[in-house]
Scaffold this motif. Sequence first.
Motif, short mmCIF file in Angstrom:
data_model
loop_
_atom_site.label_atom_id
_atom_site.label_comp_id
_atom_site.label_asym_id
_atom_site.label_seq_id
_atom_site.Cartn_x
_atom_site.Cartn_y
_atom_site.Cartn_z
N ALA A 1 0.83 -1.21 0.00
CA ALA A 1 0.00 0.00 0.00
C ALA A 1 0.86 1.26 0.00
O ALA A 1 0.48 2.28 0.58
CB ALA A 1 -0.95 0.01 1.21
N ALA B 1 -4.05 -3.70 -2.28
CA ALA B 1 -4.79 -2.73 -1.46
C ALA B 1 -6.03 -2.24 -2.18
O ALA B 1 -7.03 -1.89 -1.55
CB ALA B 1 -3.89 -1.56 -1.10
N LEU C 1 -8.31 1.48 1.45
CA LEU C 1 -7.46 0.53 2.17
C LEU C 1 -8.18 -0.06 3.36
O LEU C 1 -8.03 -1.25 3.68
CB LEU C 1 -6.16 1.21 2.60
CG LEU C 1 -5.21 0.37 3.46
CD1 LEU C 1 -4.77 -0.90 2.72
CD2 LEU C 1 -3.99 1.20 3.87
#
Length: 233
Positions: A10, A108, A34
Amino acid sequence: MSPCVVIIPAGGSGSRFGGPVPKQFSLLGGVPLLHHTLRIFEAHPHIFKIYPVLSALPEALGLAWPFASARVQPLACAGPTRAQTVLNALQALQPLHAPDTWVLVHDAARPCLSRSALDRLIQTLQDDPLGGLLAVPLSDTLKRQNDQVCVATTLDRTGLWAAQTPQMFRLGNLLEALRAHPAATDESSALEASGYAPRLVMGETTNLKITWPADLKLAQAILEVRDAHRSGI
């Protein structure tokens, strides 16, 4: 079965997506993308730890971080590529987990992974010596372009699958493969380049990856339908 941990790269900027914040922090239903992705794994009983891999810790990035559970532990070791990010995370986790620990690497920007698909992946691979990945057989006709962006040829799609995530492999095997093949575009391709044949596990078309802003609307629709189904509406 061996314990399962999750790595969620991420740290990217989401350059194709655009926008004022990196794609993984764009809002989906008022919640950062996320966070939707993390919740999928936080709710699963077979997941021991979840490691979102960021460019810096949340407080340094000025991010609200609602996951107080010890199961979710951000790592600040994202690299310039997905492979380097996953490799950095695996090297950080190597002292903490046994080599046979199952590692699930998940995008993500895939917030619509269903519980049924995740269960199917874990149940199918729990006794597999190597591991594998979610994927779906290609249904669209494929075209290869020429230099003038016209059709050069039509490709045979027989036996072709579109790779998804999670991709699930043993920590030791995946670490060794990524060290040997740092330019791999996903975890499976690193294992393939090392001579292995990962297993394909049927995924779902709803497990889409957010690439463009319009994809957020589709993801929102998928999540709303699921919420309505769970509520009996």
